[in-house]
Design an enzyme around this catalytic site. Structure first.
Site, PDB file in Angstrom:
ATOM      1  N   ASP A 285       0.865  -1.171   0.000  1.00 13.29           N
ATOM      2  CA  ASP A 285       0.000   0.000   0.000  1.00 13.29           C
ATOM      3  C   ASP A 285       0.908   1.229   0.000  1.00 13.29           C
ATOM      4  O   ASP A 285       2.116   1.130   0.265  1.00 13.29           O
ATOM      5  CB  ASP A 285      -0.952  -0.019   1.207  1.00 13.29           C
TER       6      ASP A 285
HETATM    7  C1  BGC Z   1      -5.155   3.096  -0.033  1.00  5.31           C
HETATM    8  C2  BGC Z   1      -5.211   2.075  -1.155  1.00  5.31           C
HETATM    9  C3  BGC Z   1      -5.049   2.778  -2.481  1.00  5.31           C
HETATM   10  C4  BGC Z   1      -3.746   3.544  -2.468  1.00  5.31           C
HETATM   11  C5  BGC Z   1      -3.452   4.257  -3.760  1.00  5.31           C
HETATM   12  C6  BGC Z   1      -3.956   3.994  -0.140  1.00  5.31           C
HETATM   13  O1  BGC Z   1      -4.052   5.044   0.746  1.00  5.31           O
HETATM   14  O2  BGC Z   1      -5.158   2.434   1.205  1.00  5.31           O
HETATM   15  O3  BGC Z   1      -6.431   1.382  -1.110  1.00  5.31           O
HETATM   16  O4  BGC Z   1      -5.108   1.844  -3.510  1.00  5.31           O
HETATM   17  O5  BGC Z   1      -3.800   4.496  -1.429  1.00  5.31           O
HETATM   18  O6  BGC Z   1      -4.251   5.353  -3.923  1.00  5.31           O
END
Ligand code: BGC
Length: 754
Positions: A285
């Site tokens: 993530d």
């Molecule tokens: C989220 C993810 C997301 C990623 C990219 C993160 O803050 O937890 O679900 O895909 O950001 O935007």
């Protein structure tokens, strides 16, 4: 029964895998093409291995990190052609390896704070709505649709597939996910992913694992026994991976049993690779990486949005670790190979995304979004048959919720700027979500949709800010429909389950003025309903997406028969939940804000969240505690009735269940018969379900097979499942805790591998 693998045997096997990777797998057989990675007859594995052996170390290193466009633009070495979005991995054109262009998320191609001016996309309803349909085909169709839009916009990775189980009713992201049951969530997620990837793009599955709370999400240490985790959240991931075969798994922000999820050897290597044999790549993530050597050696293959980490861990530090031998060259090969396997196996390598944006049939896609909303809306109450409202109502007043202009959307990275625009947008005044989330409404007006359906009626709107005025308008109308909203967003949990902004008082005032009051709830999960006994009709519409207004109107007026069933429990009181709402919110939010600003690198101490309910998340917790919720998991009414008969079960190694379901009412509709199974002394679990659409009077014979893993326990030592032989109680039900028909079966003792 297959013999359990000993830990020793497992490590030998894993060492063997590493060795095999280090050896060029493809011998130059006479007549073999010079570039074996182009040979579509070979397995993705073999093609990826061949590609890796043709790459330089720097090219491999290129594959194991992605750039975060908002922060990377203009940085030394950053690509100059990034689409403003979530991430980009630079490809290797000389070998045909495409640049990966990544966009969020499960509900559509996100552009939440309009990084790309004017770029809209089709917004599906909340994941909870799709889960509430209990309809795998619908989930697939939604995936096909959003995946095709991603590809047409030149993205080839959709950060979709969110499947964290709802463990706390206040979870900020509960709306994105698929509820509290591993079988339902896993099946729906797998089909959604399969749909996305049918466009030859990669879908992720996320957030692996136990990212069930937003408060302190980067510092929270989820504590749970490993077997219990296998029997619940991991089972949802496993089922979805089997069905959807996502190219990538996204590891979560939080820690699990003491290790950051993106550096958990148990999660990333022992379980994902060892137990499950997963071949694609693990991406982190955004901002979830905290080390180079530990992360790489634990099984992380790609550092996403690296600029959000404290350091670019998989950049120069990884090169240094390779030189020192702290991370082996074989491990780098394996990381690159897994990225390439995801690219090849999804068909992306052979079918690159277009170089320019392509036209999108938004009108057709809107119908997909509308169908998803219509199948997912749950009729919770309909005393005296107030609904459907039909032609008799001549004066109808809609109250509150901005129902004159649109329907609410959930916030955060999954938020889609939908076709039709944003009639209301409220920036946040601080908090962890402020930089990337706004409270917005999709332009899908329930008022206009109802006016269109009821041309002869006088349909008006009052905003509900003044309960006295709202009550007066309700009194003067034949029917009052109160629209209430509860907003949730990524990065923050809600603080309690009470509807905000005095909406309970508004409902009370309106229902006191006119007993023919219906409530339409736009929420990202459960809310408390102190007014329930006063209100004859309640619809849970979730965040219904870009055609939510039309879907709500069609249900209220009977053009569509409601068929959604709750994918999570609505508790009767907050005290029924397994944990109190996150405490010390202010301090935790401050920590979170610091983490979100890029200082997550291990500086902030972890705080534990103990999942004492273990595998008994959701309805099983309420059953185990003898608590009666407001509305149980699986619950949902229809304008017709369904009756069950002739339940038969088989005994032996497999539990098969057959029965007749009859539409005993006078209009067509869809039912979801649910099979709950319990061993003696255990709480029942959903073991099978099927959505069945029936004409009035029609009967269908249904045969289902119980998912064995939900009846089994995970053996920490055997690393496999054990279904204990003995008696099992089978209940054919309309919802958890209900038993329309029951039967007993005797199952054979058995062990099986994941
Ligand atoms: C989220 C993810 C997301 C990623 C990219 C993160 O803050 O937890 O679900 O895909 O950001 O935007």
């Amino acid at each position: 029964m297959r013999a359990p693998r000993t830990p020793m045997l497992r490590s030998i096997l894993l060492a063997g895998v590493a060795l095999a990777l280090a050896t060029p797998a493809i011998a130059a057989a006479p007549g073999a093409p010079a570039k074996p990675w182009l040979n579509r007859q070979l397995s993705a594995d073999a093609r990826a291995t061949a590609l890796v052996s043709a790459m330089t170390q720097d090219e491999k290193l290129q594959l194991v990190r992605t750039w975060f466009p908002p922060f990377a633009t203009g940085k030394p070495g950053a690509p100059t052609d990034m689409i403003p979005s979530a991430g980009e991995m630079v490809g290797v054109p000389r070998l045909g390896v495409p640049t990966l262009r990544e966009s969020d998320a499960s509900l559509g191609v996100a552009n939440q704070v309009e990084q790309r001016k004017g770029d809209v996309a089709t917004a599906l309803p909340a994941g909870l709505a799709t889960a509430a349909s209990f309809d795998p085909e619908l989930a697939y169709e939604g995936g096909v649709m959003i995946g095709s839009e991603a590809r047409a916009k030149r993205f080839n990775v959709l950060l979709a597939g969110g499947v964290n189980l709802t463990r706390d009713p206040w979870g900020g992201r509960n709306f994105e996910y698929l509820g509290e049951d591993p079988l339902l969530a896993g099946v729906i997620d797998g089909e959604h992913i399969r749909g996305v990837q049918s466009n030859h793009i990669i879908s992720t599955i996320k957030h692996y694992a136990l990212n069930s709370q937003e408060t302190g999400r980067m510092i929270a240490d989820a504590k749970i026994g490993w077997p219990a985790l296998h029997e619940s959240d991991l089972l949802a991931f496993k089922i979805a991976i089997e069905k959807g075969n996502p190219g990538s798994v996204m590891c979560a922000y939080n820690l699990v049993n003491g290790d950051h999820a993106c550096e958990s050897h148990e999660l990333l290597t022992n379980i994902l690779r060892g137990d499950w044999g997963y071949k694609g790549f693990v991406m982190s993530d955004w901002g979830a990486v905290h080390s180079t050597v530990k992360a790489a050696n634990s099984g992380l293959d790609q550092d996403s949005g690296a600029e959000l980490d404290k350091a670019i861990y998989f950049g120069a530090p990884l090169k240094e670790a390779l030189a020192k031998g702290e991370v082996s060259k074989a491990r780098l090969d394996e990381m690159a190979k897994r990225v390439l396997t995801g690219i090849i196996e999804t068909g992306l390598y052979d079918n690159p995304a277009p170089a320019t944006t392509q036209p999108i049939d938004y009108a057709a896609h809107a119908l997909v979004a509308q169908k998803a909303a219509e199948e997912g809306i749950v009729l919770l109450r309909n005393e005296g048959g107030l609904l459907p409202l039909a032609a008799t109502a001549k004066t109808i007043v809609l109250i509150g919720g901005h129902a004159d202009v649109g329907v609410l959307s959930g916030g955060g990275s999954s938020q889609v700027r939908s076709v039709g625009g944003v009639p209301i947008e409220i920036p946040l005044k601080g908090g962890p979500a402020a930089s990337f989330s706004r409270t917005t409404w999709h332009s899908s007006s329930p008022l206009k949709a109802i006016q269109a359906l009821m041309p002869g009626a006088n349909v008006t709107y009052v905003d509900g800010s003044d309960p006295v005025a709202a009550a007066a308008a309700a009194k003067a109308a034949d029917v009052a429909i109160v629209f209430v909203t509860q907003w949730r967003t990524e990065a923050e949990d809600i603080e309690n389950l009470t509807l905000p902004d005095h909406q309970d008082a508004l409902i009370d005032a309106v229902a006191s003025a006119n007993p023919k009051t219906a409530v339409v709830l736009e929420s990202g999960g459960a809310v408390l309903m102190p007014w329930l006994q006063k209100v004859p009709a309640v619809l849970a519409a979730w965040y219904p997406g870009q055609r939510g207004g039309e879907a709500i109107a069609n249900i209220l007026f009977g053009k569509v028969n409601p068929s959604g069933h709750l994918p999570l429990t609505f508790p009767a009181a907050e005290a029924q939940a397994p944990r109190a709402a996150p405490v010390n919110l202010a301090a935790i939010k401050a920590d979170d804000a610091a983490s979100n600003a890029g200082s997550a690198g291990g500086a902030t101490p972890a705080f534990p969240i103990t999942y004492q309910e273990g595998a008994d998340a959701g309805y099983r917790w309420y059953a185990a505690k003898g608590e009666k919720p407001l509305f149980p998991f699986g619950y949902g009414l229809s304008y017709t009735h369904f009756a069950y008969a002739n339940l038969k079960v088989t005994s032996g190694t497999t539990l098969s269940i057959s029965f007749d379901v009859t539409n005993s009412g006078d209009r067509a509709g869809a039912d979801v018969p649910q099979v709950y199974v319990a061993a003696d002394g255990k709480v029942a679990r959903l073991a099978a379900f099927q959505r069945v659409t029936l004409k009035p009077g029609e009967t269908r014979h249904v045969t289902l097979t119980a998912e064995k893993r939900v009846l089994s326990s995970w053996g920490a030592n055997t690393r496999g499942w054990h279904l204990a032989g003995g008696h099992y109680h089978v209940a054919l039900s309309h919802a958890a805790g209900d038993a329309a028909l029951t039967a007993d079966a005797t199952l054979t003792d058995q062990y099986f591998r994941p």
